[in-house]
Scaffold this active site. Structure first.
Site, short mmCIF file in Angstrom:
data_model
loop_
_atom_site.label_atom_id
_atom_site.label_comp_id
_atom_site.label_asym_id
_atom_site.label_seq_id
_atom_site.Cartn_x
_atom_site.Cartn_y
_atom_site.Cartn_z
N LYS A 145 0.83 -1.21 0.00
CA LYS A 145 0.00 0.00 0.00
C LYS A 145 0.86 1.25 0.00
O LYS A 145 0.61 2.19 -0.74
CB LYS A 145 -0.93 0.02 1.22
CG LYS A 145 -2.06 -0.99 1.15
CD LYS A 145 -3.03 -0.84 2.31
CE LYS A 145 -2.40 -1.11 3.65
NZ LYS A 145 -1.93 -2.48 3.87
N CYS A 156 -12.47 2.16 16.09
CA CYS A 156 -11.29 1.30 15.98
C CYS A 156 -10.38 1.30 17.19
O CYS A 156 -9.65 0.34 17.39
CB CYS A 156 -10.52 1.57 14.69
SG CYS A 156 -9.59 3.08 14.64
N MET A 157 -10.36 2.34 18.00
CA MET A 157 -9.45 2.25 19.15
C MET A 157 -9.99 2.83 20.45
O MET A 157 -9.23 3.02 21.40
CB MET A 157 -8.07 2.83 18.84
CG MET A 157 -7.98 4.02 17.96
SD MET A 157 -8.50 5.67 18.37
CE MET A 157 -9.17 5.90 19.85
N MET A 177 -7.63 -4.62 16.24
CA MET A 177 -9.09 -4.67 16.22
C MET A 177 -9.66 -5.89 16.94
O MET A 177 -10.79 -5.85 17.41
CB MET A 177 -9.59 -4.65 14.78
CG MET A 177 -9.40 -3.31 14.09
SD MET A 177 -10.02 -1.93 15.05
CE MET A 177 -8.50 -1.21 15.59
N GLY A 201 -4.96 1.58 13.68
CA GLY A 201 -5.22 1.30 12.28
C GLY A 201 -5.13 2.52 11.38
O GLY A 201 -5.03 2.38 10.17
N GLN A 202 -5.18 3.71 11.95
CA GLN A 202 -5.20 4.92 11.12
C GLN A 202 -3.95 5.76 11.39
O GLN A 202 -3.38 5.70 12.47
CB GLN A 202 -6.47 5.74 11.41
CG GLN A 202 -7.74 4.96 11.12
CD GLN A 202 -8.97 5.84 11.17
OE1 GLN A 202 -9.25 6.57 10.24
NE2 GLN A 202 -9.71 5.79 12.26
#
Lengths: 779, 261
Positions: free
Chosen positions: A92, A181-182, A366, A403-404
């Site tokens: 990615k 997500c967190m 997650m 995740g971000q």
């Protein structure tokens, strides 16, 4: 291969790697040099210039070098100088710049008129947003409007959002997708340590002997950190990787051992590990006596399925003896009954944590956070590390991954959540006063009551309690659980939706106004990654058409609302001014941030940054300037008692369970090639072509019993919705019998129409990993 | 698409997989001993047991080919015959076809199917003055089921590697077919272009299917790798975190409005 051969092989590999790394033993440098050689011509070409930036995608925060030629991004290298990735990237990252150039990039503002989206000058669109924001507040009250942002917001985006909505408009209706997500990671940290974010850093990977991955497919989701682990295993005999998961993945195959457990059983396994550690005498009683307090919280706490659900936990004191008695319920045999993991394997895992000669790093993301007991299971992993004293020293590290790219930097540190302020909470009078002082506003402007968390916010939009929502850098019409309810809610009459994004998505489909956004290196910004590293990136490219940064969109609308005094900055200098103002919130040894002048020169700096030094290990009195040496080797200063808290958290079942009507677990998640809802990665040809559409993974035997063949289209049905999609049997991964897995990146196959919007009552983060479905053959 | 196995091959596959697991077990048991489980707390399973192997996922991590085949430090001996793309292609009827056996086999090798004694481990073979290509699927042991020698070389045992020499085994006169060979009117699909990538410097795509070629390092690692496709970084192991296959040619498109339900 004999054991002698194996040893000499490992030794030779280690020597070879060392030789290849030439001047340094750190992994990845060799790779960066190799790439440099490969790119020799390109690197030396005078018309290509290379610029440092963190990657746009995940929370690992790899350093990239982007090659720019004639005002276009033309190539990417891993930055060999970045301590995060040392020259390596994943597929990615290597293709990230192509996401800037999708054919359907949004370049002009659009306004929905008579049902269709019409192009308008951006000023006209911004006027309309301000007018509707003001009008809605006048008609329905200040809490009828909301701003929903993202862990992909840059730090300046989030800071301006917080100042605008909390300081200016006086509403706490500010949330971000990071809630999805967190949030459980945050509440896990807050309840155990009294402070957010990890005690350790990625350098722990270079020291740990054992890596335990809790429900974490790192090979696909955090590939560069996973490569660092593989690299350590290659060069240091004795290093092992343990995959503790609900589904067999690429990570399982790479691991030395893979233990597959029943969904939700992580709670029982973690307690059983503690049971074994205590029973075998492996607990570090000296550490526990000096640095740990035992706490008990409420039990049977619900699942947040009702619109009027609310929950407040309460902590009561407990003792070592209470803890030991509590653990009586979690023998390895009992955990085996709940989890399906053999008791012998649980004992073996406990021996890994318990062995004082091994340094242990736990990773999760997650799997533990998207969990109706997410806060609890975060607490329980800390319990293991606290019980054995394996924390805050190199290689001993419970590590919550994100995740971000700026879930930490923006959502957690700026605090773009309903209950938060920059470095504080709205419920804390001192924090409100500090914010009012820095923002130069009356303290009464800041509402002391939190309003809606994310799920509650979308429910309020559906009910009509919310009338206006501005959505930036996120795609909730793909990512909300129980999506069909919230899609209908967003489309109801009398709702006004503004969407700032870079591509059309299912979320722009429900928009009344679309604002084209400048993306990533088309503006100057900062991200904060999982290891407390703040990274700056300069503006390298001009945004297309009328596209404008999210920061500047917010400022433009705030000015139109008469709040220009809050944002008295020119476009040229606004990032500098924002940073200077923002870091005043963090100006103490436990949180101090580096000045922009230094951030501009370095591949990120880890906070607390005190006297020109990064704090790699917090709470360790030798390495953390905020920790008081009088308290011994550690000082968990986030809690008033300067101790970390071990919580007595039981196993409780999930709200929905497979039954005769819906006999399968549904698990959802990501794949390596796609990032979240796919709005960027699907525009990158290499990534889209590798995984062009979603599918359902099902165990071969389950499929055979139903007469389903690989590739056959089946219907998945839950109590909330249904979807038809092709099966994939034994391709990339394999769910155990009785479970199916569907990735969520594909906007044409919306698996979230089926998922359940139950959430952890403490963190309000939904559980996307567990609901019940049935699989139907078609025709 | 998935690695699919024809029906008659399933039995072989199961047998092969069992043998493969055994092989992997044999390779990994010393590893576990090195890492030192506490003898009083042995794990229940003897090794990581992720169930039936999904070869394309497990391959690069699990069945590491012979040690001589990997490692950037392994330099080719100066006297080794190069393995060129031209020879590689000349041995395969089409991209992905099982290569035929280019060297003579002794009667014993032929009868006893001894290929894996060299082709699992790799390394320099003085007999051929060349590095032995490593099989990506050592779990299959009935090699001659797919890979066939030229009949006239069985029992001869003389190694021949250059394309010219291979051809001249049958074609005494290069322009005339050998007496028993009827020429066919057929041409293969095109060989994939090498070095396909999105941008200069970005990781190359995987331009072929992975079926039976799940272990990237077997073909792309070490001194036996064909010139032009040898990786510079075999130690990274997680190959597919950077190199991804091309499942379909289309790019993603959607309408501005109304694309969602």
């Amino acid at each position: 291969m004999t054991s002698l051969d194996r040893r000499s092989f490992l030794k030779r590999m280690a020597m070879a790697s060392a030789a290849a790394a030439a001047s340094s033993l750190v992994p990845g440098v060799a790779f960066g040099e190799e790439l440099d050689r490969y790119l020799g011509d390109l690197a030396g070409r005078s018309d290509v210039t290379w610029h440092r930036t963190p990657c746009r995608f995940c929370g690992v925060g790899c350093g990239l070098l982007v090659g720019i030629e004639d005002g276009r991004a033309v190539a990417v290298r891993g930055n060999p100088d970045s301590p995060v990735n040392r020259g390596l990237a994943c597929v990615k990252g290597y293709h990230s710049v192509q996401a800037l150039y999708g054919q359907d990039r949004l370049t002009r503002a659009r306004v929905r008129r008579n049902g269709s989206l019409q192009e308008v000058p951006i000023d006209e669109a911004l006027d309309l947003v301000a007018e509707r924001l003001r009008g809605t507040m006048e008609e329905h009250g200040k809490d009828s409007v909301a701003l929903y942002g993202s862990g992909q917001w840059t730090i300046p985006d989030g800071y301006v959002a917080s100042k605008f909505f909390k300081g200016g408009l006086g509403t706490n209706n500010l949330e971000a997708n990071a809630r999805l997500c967190m949030a459980s990671a945050v509440t896990g940290f807050m309840t155990t340590f009294g402070m957010d974010e990890p005690p350790g850093c990625y350098e722990d990977i270079d020291h740990a002997d054992v890596f335990v991955l809790w429900g974490n497919n790192m090979s696909e989701m955090h590939p560069v950190l996973f490569s660092r682990m593989l690299d350590q295993r290659e060069r240091r005999p004795g290093v092992r990787i343990i995959d503790l998961a609900t589904r067999t993945t690429r990570t399982s195959y790479a691991a030395d051992r893979s233990l597959i457990f029943a969904p939700q059983a992580d709670l029982a396994i973690a307690n059983a590990i503690c049971h074994e550690i205590v029973r075998r005498g492996w607990a570090d009683r000296d550490f526990v006596n000096r640095h740990v307090t035992f706490k008990r919280g409420r039990t049977d706490i619900g699942y947040g399925l009702e619109d009027d659900f609310s929950f407040t936990d309460s902590a009561t004191d407990a003792s070592w003896d209470d803890f030991v008695r509590f653990l009586d319920d979690y023998t390895p045999e009992r955990a085996e009954e709940i989890s399906g993991v053999p008791a012998a394997d649980i004992r073996w895992l406990a021996s890994m944590y318990g062995d004082p000669s091994r340094k242990v790093m736990s990773f999760w993301c997650m799997g533990l956070n998207q969990h109706t007991r997410g806060t609890w299971v975060n607490n329980l992993v800390y319990n293991i590390h606290l019980l054995t004293g394996k924390i805050s020293t190199p290689g001993n590290s419970p590590f919550s991954l994100t995740g971000q790219p700026s879930a930490c930097g923006t959502v957690r540190e700026v605090g773009t959540l309903t209950n938060r302020l920059p470095y504080g909470t709205v419920t804390n009078a001192a924090h409100r006063e500090k914010a009012a002082e820095i923002w130069n506003i009356p303290v009464e402007n800041i509402d002391p009551e939190p309003t809606h968390h994310t799920v509650s916010m979308f429910r309020a939009l559906d009910r009509g309690d919310l009338r206006f929502m501005w959505i930036q850098v996120t795609n909730p019409m793909v990512t909300m659980p129980h999506l069909n309810r919230y899609r209908e809610g967003a489309r109801r009459d009398g709702r006004f939706i503004v969407v700032s994004d870079v591509y059309p998505t299912p979320t722009t489909d429900v928009a009344d106004v679309i604002l084209p956004a400048a993306m990533w290196i088309e503006r100057e910004g900062l991200f904060g990654n999982s290891e407390r590293r703040t990274q700056h990136f300069p503006k390298l490219l001009d945004p297309p058409g009328d596209a404008m940064s999210d920061t500047w969109q917010l400022i433009e609308v705030a000015r139109r609302m008469g709040l220009g005094d809050l944002f008295p900055w020119s476009e040229a200098e606004h990032i500098d001014r924002i940073w200077e103002e923002y870091i005043r919130f963090h100006d103490a040894p436990d949180h101090r941030m580096a000045p922009l002048s230094e951030l501009r020169e370095r591949p990120g700096i880890i906070w607390p940054y005190v006297d020109g030094r990064e704090t790699l290990w917090r709470y360790n009195t030798e390495t953390d300037p905020a920790a008081d040496p009088e308290r011994g080797r550690f000082d968990f200063y986030g809690n008033d008692d300067h101790r970390a808290w071990i919580w007595l958290r039981p196993y409780e079942p999930p709200p929905e369970w497979p039954d005769d009507e819906y006999p399968f677990w549904l698990n959802t998640g990501r794949v390596l090639e796609h990032w979240h809802s796919g709005s960027m990665t699907r525009r990158i040809p290499t990534l889209h072509r590798a995984v062009p559409r979603a599918y359902v993974e099902i165990h071969r035997q389950d499929a055979q019993e139903m007469g389903i063949v690989d590739g056959e289209t089946v219907r998945l049905v839950s109590r909330r919705g249904s979807i038809e999609l092709p099966t994939r049997i034994d391709h990339r991964a394999q769910p155990p019998r009785g479970q199916v897995f569907v990735p969520f990146f594909d906007e044409t196959l919306l698996i979230n129409d089926l998922t359940l919007d139950a959430y952890c009552p403490i963190s309000a983060q939904p559980d996307y990993k567990k609901c019940a479905v049935r699989v139907e053959r078609i025709g | 698409m998935a690695p699919r196995v024809p029906l008659f091959g399933r039995v072989l596959l199961i047998g092969g997989a069992a043998l493969g697991m055994l092989l992997v077990l044999t390779l990994l048991i010393p590893t576990l001993r090195d890492l030192g489980d506490r003898p009083d707390f042995p794990p229940a399973a003897p090794m990581a047991d992720p169930g039936p192997p999904i070869a394309s996922e497990a391959g690069p991590f699990r069945s590491r080919p012979g040690e001589l085949a990997v490692g950037p430090e392994v330099e080719r001996r100066a006297d080794a015959q190069p393995r060129s793309m031209e020879i590689y292609r000349s041995l395969r009827a089409y991209p992905g076809a099982p290569p035929r056996i280019p060297h003579g086999l002794t009667e014993e090798e032929f009868r006893k199917n001894l290929c894996n004694s060299c082709h699992v481990r790799g390394g320099f073979a003085p007999r051929f003055s060349a590095y032995t290509p490593v099989t990506p699927h050592p779990e299959y042991t009935d090699c001659l089921q797919c890979h066939v020698p030229d009949a006239m070389t069985v029992g001869v045992g003389i190694p021949q590697l250059s394309a010219d020499v291979i051809c001249s085994q049958c074609h005494v006169d290069p322009d005339s077919p050998p007496p028993s060979l009827v020429s066919i009117d057929w041409s293969p699909m095109e060989w994939p272009e090498l070095d396909q990538r999105a941008m200069e410097g970005s990781p190359t795509w995987i331009p072929h299917t992975l079926q039976l070629r799940e272990n990237c390092l077997a073909c792309h690692g070490g001194p036996s790798a064909v010139d032009g496709i040898r990786t510079t970084h075999p130690e990274r192991a997680d190959c597919r975190s950077c190199h991804v296959p091309v499942e379909e040619a289309e790019v993603f498109t959607r309408p501005l409005d109304g694309g969602s339900p």
